[in-house]
Design an enzyme around this catalytic site. Structure first.
Site, PDB file in Angstrom:
ATOM      1  N   ASP A 162     -12.980 -29.284  20.106  1.00  0.00           N
ATOM      2  CA  ASP A 162     -11.431 -29.401  20.818  1.00  0.00           C
ATOM      3  C   ASP A 162     -10.952 -30.763  20.838  1.00  0.00           C
ATOM      4  OD1 ASP A 162     -10.566 -26.702  21.320  1.00  0.00           O
ATOM      5  OD2 ASP A 162     -12.389 -26.554  22.571  1.00  0.00           O
ATOM      6  N   GLU A 167      -5.406 -15.402  22.928  1.00  0.00           N
ATOM      7  CA  GLU A 167      -6.638 -16.006  23.035  1.00  0.00           C
ATOM      8  C   GLU A 167      -6.856 -16.660  24.340  1.00  0.00           C
ATOM      9  OE1 GLU A 167      -8.068 -18.813  20.013  1.00  0.00           O
ATOM     10  OE2 GLU A 167      -7.330 -17.629  18.417  1.00  0.00           O
TER      11      GLU A 167
END
Lengths: 417, 280
Positions: free
Chosen positions: B64, B53
Site C-alpha cells: 500500500d 472491500e
C-alpha cells in the site's frame, strides 16, 4: 567447488525447494514481486555453478575487502569473562567496517549478471547501506538507500558516508521510523521498479532465496574462523557467539559449526530496556511465529498479528523479526538465544574499548555482553569465539550520549575509566 | 452459515448482462472510526458500488501507498480489532445484500486462526478474501478452509506475472482475478497504464473467471477506460483520500457518495449497447 572465500552450503544443509527451514521461511510476497524474486533464485543457482562467479567474488574479497579477516585473542577482556579464552573474529576490519560487505559484493555481482542498472537497499545502523553504496560506486550502479528517520539521527556518520559514496538516502517516516519501516519502503520501491532494480536485502530474512543466499555469502566468516581457531588453539571452541538482529553475521559464523554438535551456537538478541518491559527487540526470546517481510519466522506481534514496535539502543538490532533459519535452530534447540539489555551491551562496549583498544559496534557489543555471561559459566577452561561483526566509529555519538546520561542519572558526576 | 461466494459470482454476471463493469470500492475498517467507516461503506453501497472491500488494517502494509498506510495507521491507533472488521463486513452486507470482501495481509488472519476467521466472516455474510501477500504456492491450506465456508479466494495478478503462473493462480482462485493495472503499490495515478489491458487479455486466455482491474484507478475517466476491457473496476485510494481530506466524517461520506456515483456511471459501456436477453 573449491573456493577460498565462497562456500555455499551443501544441498542437504539448504532449505527445501520452497525455501523452508522446518516450519520457517517460504515466500509471502505480493504477486508483483514473484517474478523478480524467482529471477534472483535462478540467477543465484547459475552463479553457484559458474566458477567465474566464485573467482570474481574471491578477487574482491581478497583485494578489496581484505579477507581473510583476522582472529584476535583478547585476554584482558577475557579477564572479565570468567577467565575463559576469548577470540574475536574481526569482521570489523573488513573494508566498510562490518560483515555486511560479504553479502553485498555477492549480490552486486548478481545484479550485474541480471543486467539491472539500479540497486535499492534498507539499512538500520547504516552498515549495510554503506556497504551497498560502496559496491554500487565500485560497479557503477545507481543506488538508493532507505533508512528510518530515527536511525538517520542516531547514525549520522554513516548517512554522510553513503551520500559521499554517491547514494541517495531516503528518510522513512512511517511506523517506528526504524529498520522494519525502511524494509517496507524498500519493498514498495521494488514493486514499482522491479524491471530495472535489484533489492540487495541485508540480512538472512525476507522471502526465499534471500535467507539461504545471504547465509551462503556470509558462511565465509565461520569457515575462516573455524580453521583459524583450530590452528591457534588446537581445538574447536566450546561456544560461538554472535549478535542477532535479522541474524546474518550470526548465521555466517554458526553455519560452519552446525555439524560440530559439541560447539554451542549462542545468539545474543537486543533486550533493550529488558524483555519484561515490552521495550526490546528480543524476537526469539519473546516473540511468536508469524509472517513479516516475506517469510514465516518468529516476530514481535500482538494477539491479532499486528507487528509491535521494537526497541534497542542498537539501530542494527532494532528489528521485530529474525531470519527463518534462526527460528529453526531455536526450535530444534541447536541454537541458544539470549536476551542482552542495552545496559549490558554498553558495559561490554566500553570494556572492550578500554581493555583491548578495540571499539566495537553497539550491535557486536551485545555478543560481547553474552560472552561475559557464557565465559563466567564456562570458567577458565572455556574457549569462546565471538563474531565482532562491526566497528563502533558510527556509534560515538550514541555512546557519548549514553554514558553522559547514565553518569548524570546516577548522580556520580562522571564515570571514570 | 456459509459465505456468499455465489452472490459474488452472481453480481459479476449480472453486471456483465447489463453491459457494464462492476464497481468495487474499498475502505479500511475502523477508518476514521469503526462506526463512521460503516456509514461510509453504506454510502458507497447506496451510491452505486456493486461490491465492497473491507480492509483489515495492518501495521506493515507492504503493497500500500501513503494514502492507505495513513488510513491503516489511523484505524490501528483507534484500537480497531478483527471483531470490528467482521462487524463492518456484517453491517455492510445486512444493509445492502451486496457482496462484501475482506482485504488483508496474511499475518493477522494466520495469527487469528484461518478457520476461526473464515467461519466468522462467513457468518457475517462475507463473500471472500483478497490476501495480497499470500501467493498461490503458500495458499493451499487457506483455500481449503475458505472453500469449505463458501468464501472466494481472490488472487492478484501483476503485469510481471508469467503466463505459467497465470494458469496456476487462475486455476486456484475463485470469485474473480484482481489484475493490477501497473507495477506498483496502491495509490492515485494520472493515467491508466497500458499494461492493464494486455494483462487482462493474458488472463482471459487462461480462465473463464471474471477479471477486475485495480491499483491506480481513481477517477471516472480511468474507470470508463478500464470498464472497456475488464469485468470490474476497483477503486480504493481515491475514496480513502476523500475522507482523509474532508473536514469531518459526514463531509467525507458525502464526497465518497458523489465520487462513487460518478464512478458507477462511468462503468456503463456506451460503445456497444446491451442486447436484452443476450449475454456475451
Amino acid at each position: 567447488m573449491h573456493s577460498k572465500f565462497f562456500f555455499p552450503a551443501l544441498p542437504g544443509q539448504s532449505p527445501d525447494g520452497d525455501g523452508y527451514f522446518g516450519a520457517f521461511g517460504g515466500k509471502f510476497i505480493p504477486e508483483a514481486l514473484v517474478a523478480a524474486v524467482d529471477e534472483v533464485a535462478v540467477e543465484y543457482e547459475r552463479a553457484k555453478a559458474d566458477p567465474g562467479f566464485a573467482a570474481e567474488l574471491e578477487q574482491l574479497l581478497a583485494h578489496y575487502v581484505g579477507r581473510p579477516s583476522a582472529l584476535t585473542e583478547v585476554p584482558r577482556f577475557a579477564g572479565h569473562a570468567g577467565g575463559a579464552r576469548v577470540f574475536l573474529k574481526r569482521e570489523d576490519l573488513n573494508h566498510t567496517g562490518s560483515h555486511k560487505i560479504n553479502n553485498v559484493l555477492g549480490q552486486a555481482l548478481l545484479t550485474k549478471r541480471m543486467g539491472k542498472p539500479r540497486v535499492i537497499a534498507e539499512t538500520g545502523a547504516g552498515q549495510h547501506g554503506v556497504a551497498t553504496a560502496t559496491a554500487c560506486a565500485l560497479f557503477g550502479l545507481e543506488c538508493t538507500i532507505y533508512m528510518g528517520e530515527t536511525d538517520i539521527r542516531r547514525q549520522a556518520v554513516n548517512v554522510a558516508r553513503m551520500k559521499m559514496l554517491g547514494a541517495t538516502v531516503i528518510p522513512v517516516t512511517s511506523g517506528s521510523r526504524t529498520l522494519k519501516d525502511a524494509i517496507n519502503e524498500t519493498f514498495r520501491d521494488w514493486v514499482a521498479n522491479v524491471e530495472t532494480t535489484h533489492y540487495i536485502f541485508g540480512t538472512v530474512a525476507g522471502p526465499h532465496p534471500f535467507p539461504a543466499m545471504i547465509r551462503d555469502f556470509q558462511r565465509v566468516v565461520g569457515v575462516e574462523a573455524r580453521r583459524q581457531i583450530a590452528e591457534r588453539t588446537g581445538r574447536l571452541p566450546d561456544a560461538v557467539i554472535a549478535c542477532v538482529g535479522g541474524g546474518s553475521n550470526a548465521i555466517g559464523l554458526f553455519h560452519a559449526f552446525l555439524p560440530d554438535t559439541a560447539v554451542r551456537l549462542i545468539g545474543c538478541e537486543a533486550a533493550g530496556h529488558g524483555v519484561t518491559t515490552g521495550e526490546h527487540a528480543a524476537t526469539l526470546s519473546a516473540g511468536e511465529p508469524g509472517i513479516l517481510h516475506g517469510s514465516r519466522s518468529y516476530v514481535l506481534q500482538d494477539d491479532e498479528g499486528q507487528i509491535t514496535e521494537p526497541w534497542s539502543i542498537s539501530a542494527g538490532l532494532d528489528y521485530p523479526g529474525v531470519g527463518p533459519e534462526h527460528a529453526y535452530l531455536h526450535d530444534t534447540g541447536r541454537g541458544e538465544y539470549r536476551p542482552v539489555t542495552d545496559a549490558a551491551a554498553m558495559r561490554a562496549f566500553r570494556l572492550l574499548a578500554s581493555s583491548e583498544g578495540i571499539v566495537p559496534a553497539i550491535e557486536s557489543a551485545h555478543a560481547l555482553a553474552g560472552t561475559i555471561e557464557v565465559g563466567t559459566e564456562l570458567g577458565p577452561d572455556g574457549l569462546i569465539l565471538v563474531n565482532l561483526s562491526g566497528r563502533g566509529d558510527k556509534d560515538m555519538d550514541t555512546a557519548a550520549q549514553y554514558f553522559g546520561q547514565a553518569a548524570g542519572a546516577a548522580g556520580t558526576g562522571g564515570v571514570s575509566t | 452459515m456459509s459465505g456468499n461466494l455465489q452472490l459474488l459470482a452472481g453480481t459479476l454476471a449480472r453486471a456483465k448482462q447489463e453491459n457494464r463493469a462492476a464497481l468495487i470500492t474499498y475502505l479500511t475498517a475502523g477508518f476514521p472510526t469503526v462506526n463512521e467507516g460503516i456509514a461510509v461503506i453504506q454510502a458507497m453501497l447506496t451510491s452505486g458500488a456493486d461490491i465492497v472491500e473491507v480492509g483489515l488494517p495492518h501495521s506493515d502494509p507492504l503493497l500500500d501507498g501513503p494514502v492507505i498506510q495513513a488510513a491503516d495507521d489511523i484505524a490501528l491507533r483507534g484500537g480497531v480489532r478483527i471483531a470490528d472488521v467482521i462487524r463492518t463486513a456484517a453491517e455492510a452486507y445486512q444493509a445492502s445484500g451486496k457482496p462484501v470482501l475482506v482485504m488483508s495481509y496474511w499475518n493477522p488472519i494466520d495469527r487469528y486462526g484461518a478457520e476461526r476467521f473464515s467461519s466468522e466472516l462467513a457468518a457475517a455474510g462475507g463473500a471472500g478474501c483478497i490476501l495480497p501477500d499470500l501467493p498461490v504456492q503458500e495458499s493451499a491450506r487457506w483455500r481449503d478452509i475458505a472453500g469449505r465456508h463458501s468464501l472466494a479466494t481472490i488472487f492478484l495478478a501483476a503485469p510481471s506475472t508469467t503466463d505459467e503462473r497465470l494458469r496456476e493462480l487462475t486455476a486456484a482462485g475463485s470469485g474473480f482475478i484482481y489484475a493490477s493495472s501497473l507495477m506498483g503499490v496502491t495509490g492515485i495515478r494520472e493515467s491508466v497504464d497500458t499494461a492493464a489491458s494486455s494483462l487482462v487479455q493474458r488472463i482471459r486466455a487462461v480462465t473463464q473467471l471474471p477479471v477486475c482491474v485495480g491499483i491506480g484507478i481513481s477517477n471516472a475517466a480511468q474507470a470508463a477506460q478500464v470498464a472497456g476491457f475488464a469485468d470490474g473496476v476497483i477503486v480504493a485510494s481515491a475514496l480513502v483520500k476523500a475522507i482523509l481530506d474532508a473536514p469531518d466524517a459526514a463531509a467525507g461520506a458525502a464526497t465518497v457518495a458523489e465520487l462513487t456515483a460518478e464512478l458507477s456511471l462511468a462503468t456503463r459501456r456506451h460503445d456497444s449497447p446491451a442486447k436484452p436477453g443476450l449475454t456475451r
